[in-house]
Design a protein around this motif. Structure first.
Motif, short mmCIF file in Angstrom:
data_model
loop_
_atom_site.label_atom_id
_atom_site.label_comp_id
_atom_site.label_asym_id
_atom_site.label_seq_id
_atom_site.Cartn_x
_atom_site.Cartn_y
_atom_site.Cartn_z
N ALA A 251 -26.92 0.91 9.75
CA ALA A 251 -28.06 1.12 8.85
C ALA A 251 -27.67 0.92 7.39
O ALA A 251 -28.35 0.21 6.63
CB ALA A 251 -28.63 2.52 9.06
N VAL A 252 -26.57 1.54 6.97
CA VAL A 252 -26.15 1.45 5.56
C VAL A 252 -25.80 0.01 5.20
O VAL A 252 -26.15 -0.47 4.11
CB VAL A 252 -24.97 2.39 5.31
N SER A 253 -25.12 -0.69 6.10
CA SER A 253 -24.73 -2.07 5.80
C SER A 253 -25.95 -2.96 5.64
O SER A 253 -25.94 -3.89 4.81
CB SER A 253 -23.82 -2.61 6.92
N MET A 254 -27.02 -2.71 6.39
CA MET A 254 -28.24 -3.52 6.27
C MET A 254 -28.98 -3.22 4.97
O MET A 254 -29.51 -4.13 4.32
CB MET A 254 -29.14 -3.28 7.47
N ILE A 255 -29.03 -1.97 4.58
CA ILE A 255 -29.71 -1.61 3.33
C ILE A 255 -28.99 -2.19 2.12
O ILE A 255 -29.62 -2.60 1.13
CB ILE A 255 -29.83 -0.08 3.23
N LEU A 256 -27.66 -2.27 2.18
CA LEU A 256 -26.90 -2.86 1.08
C LEU A 256 -27.23 -4.33 0.85
O LEU A 256 -27.12 -4.84 -0.27
CB LEU A 256 -25.39 -2.70 1.33
N CYS A 257 -27.64 -5.02 1.91
CA CYS A 257 -28.06 -6.42 1.75
C CYS A 257 -29.18 -6.54 0.73
O CYS A 257 -29.15 -7.42 -0.15
CB CYS A 257 -28.53 -6.99 3.10
#
Length: 513
Positions: A251-257
């Motif tokens: 989840a966090v890695s996708m939001i950072l995009c």
């Protein structure tokens, strides 16, 4: 004489493509005749941030698309996910990719690249928020439903990092850096696919079966994290906790995009890096008609589909296939991770060599593919035990080398596709390339979804499919006719009338004219 002859051929072809009655509508050409020298074009330092943000988006898309394959055995044992459910999640990647890829060149032409990339990042953030809900609000029993929705969104988002790779390289990077930048983007896509092979099995360990003498440790838990084995098979809460960690990371890695692209991602740089970056391109419909007549382009597209497309499908089901060859989930995961990770420097190295020896790309392509076929043939011979006894060292060496060679030609193939299709826009040619790639990936994945088509004992036969497609692609690659239209345009001065409307305004704003 050779250069002038090729320039004449390129000009004749361009004139032929724009002499119809609607040429002004299709190419938006101006009536100026001012000459713009090569010194007017320059690369901006901001290109490296653009490359980072774009690479990160592609890496995370690959990570999420392959998130469940390497932990298929644990999900099957602990959460009743059979092979069909895991394969179906992988299937959404090529299925959902298709509508996104078809829309990409249209939306890019109607709006601009910033709108497309930021919108793509917003969709990935929505999928990440859905995974957070799976951790905090929605019970884990509904995880399969939320995972399907997130994978569909992620599949649609995959169109931008794949189809947009050539747009980024041609608009932001000078001639000598274009293939290297393409190699970097493709390398990070492979890195994203590789991450779950290492991260998944280490966050969600594989239960050890058939234990006869468990070792007693404090708190009645007997976890061997260094061996990646959990010996206590009744602690479901432990696995649920580890699964939540895994979902949080996704989840966090996708939001950072979304964060990276919303901060800074203009459609084009202030200064154009090359002449070919600003010369006029055909619009979508004219580009489609032109591509249909380019046999050289379709040959490159077929080679890419037979190598990278089949290999991507093979990688998404690698854990299932290796289990049929008596290779454990952990070993299969490590094989996949090391192979794809090793392809990162290979993509960069091959991209660098291809930019230096730009007129010998065909020979490089055929030689690298041939070496990949030889290495993958040795890998199949080892795991099928044609060579006795089986050697794990030979399995590791042959698979890693095969992965490096098969994925290493991707930057060359994309550059060949752009050269052989010019003046068709890079967005359109790249989209057609990746659609062929995803089509082959889709076929490979669908095979595991058809009941009674392949028994469990026959799934290892997919190794032969991968080997056969690579050999056929190598033969096809030998028939490619080298062309360097964009390189020839970059080597000469251009006139304003060769530019598109946006590029003319861009050059005026920069004070060049």
């Amino acid at each position: 004489y050779f250069i002038q002859s090729n320039l004449s051929m390129a000009d004749n072809e361009r004139q032929r493509l724009i002499t119809d009655n609607s040429s002004n509508e299709h190419l938006h050409r101006t009536s100026h005749s001012q000459v713009i020298s090569r010194e007017a074009f320059r690369a901006t330092p901001a290109r490296w941030y653009i490359l980072f943000a774009f690479c990160y988006m592609g890496m995370i898309q690959g990570f999420i698309g392959n998130a469940w394959g390497p932990v298929a055995a644990v999900m099957k044992n602990r959460f009743d996910w059979d092979d069909g459910r895991t394969s179906l999640l992988a299937l959404w990647v090529p299925v959902a990719f298709v509508p996104g890829a078809i829309m990409f060149p249209w939306v890019t032409e109607w709006t601009n690249m910033r709108f497309v990339v930021v919108g793509n990042g917003a969709l990935m953030a929505i999928a990440g928020a859905l995974k957070i809900l799976s951790v905090t609000v929605i019970p884990l029993s509904y995880l399969i439903i939320t995972s399907h929705i997130a994978h569909i969104i992620n599949g649609v988002c995959g169109a931008v990092p794949f189809s947009g790779v050539m747009y980024i390289t041609v608009n932001w990077f000078p001639t000598k850096e274009r293939i290297v930048a393409t190699g970097l983007i493709m390398a990070t896509l492979n890195t994203g696919i590789a991450i779950p092979f290492l991260l998944g099995p280490h966050i969600i360990p594989e239960p050890q079966e058939n234990l006869t003498s468990p070792i007693n440790l404090p708190f009645s838990r007997n976890y061997h994290f260094l061996d990646n084995v959990v010996e206590e098979d009744h602690d479901q809460a432990f696995f649920e906790q580890r699964l939540r960690y895994y979902l949080w990371i996704q989840a966090v890695s996708m939001i950072l995009c979304f964060v990276f692209v919303i901060v800074y991602f203009p459609s084009r740089p202030q200064f154009a890096p090359t002449a070919s970056a600003v010369t006029a391109r055909l619009d979508i419909m004219q580009g489609v008609k032109a591509l249909l007549k380019r046999g050289n382009f379709w040959l490159v597209c077929t080679v890419y589909a037979l190598t990278s497309g089949v290999f991507n499908g093979y990688g998404l089901t690698f854990d299932v296939i290796m289990q049929r060859c008596n290779i454990s989930m952990k070993t299969a995961g490590n094989l996949g991770f090391v192979g794809l990770l090793a392809s990162v420097p290979t993509n960069i190295l091959i991209g660098t060599l291809a930019s230096v020896f730009s007129r010998h790309q065909k020979r490089m392509n055929v030689c690298i593919l041939a070496m990949g076929c030889i290495c993958f043939g040795l890998f199949v011979a080892e795991i099928e035990e044609w060579i006795s006894p089986r050697s794990m060292g030979a399995i590791w060496a042959s698979y890693v080398l095969a992965t490096m060679f098969i994925t290493g030609v991707v930057p060359i193939l994309f550059d060949m596709s752009a050269e052989s299709s010019h003046p068709v826009s890079e967005e359109l040619s790249s989209t057609v390339m990746v659609l062929g790639n995803q089509f082959m990936c889709l076929i490979f994945t669908v095979i595991l979804q058809i009941p009674n088509l392949l028994s469990d004992s026959d799934k290892d036969k997919l190794n032969y499919v991968m080997l056969g497609s690579s050999i056929f692609a190598t033969i096809l690659a030998a028939f490619y006719r080298s062309t360097n239209v964009r390189l020839l345009i970059d080597a000469q001065s251009v006139t304003v009338e060769q530019l598109d409307t946006r590029s003319v305004q861009q050059i005026r704003n920069a004070g060049i004219m």
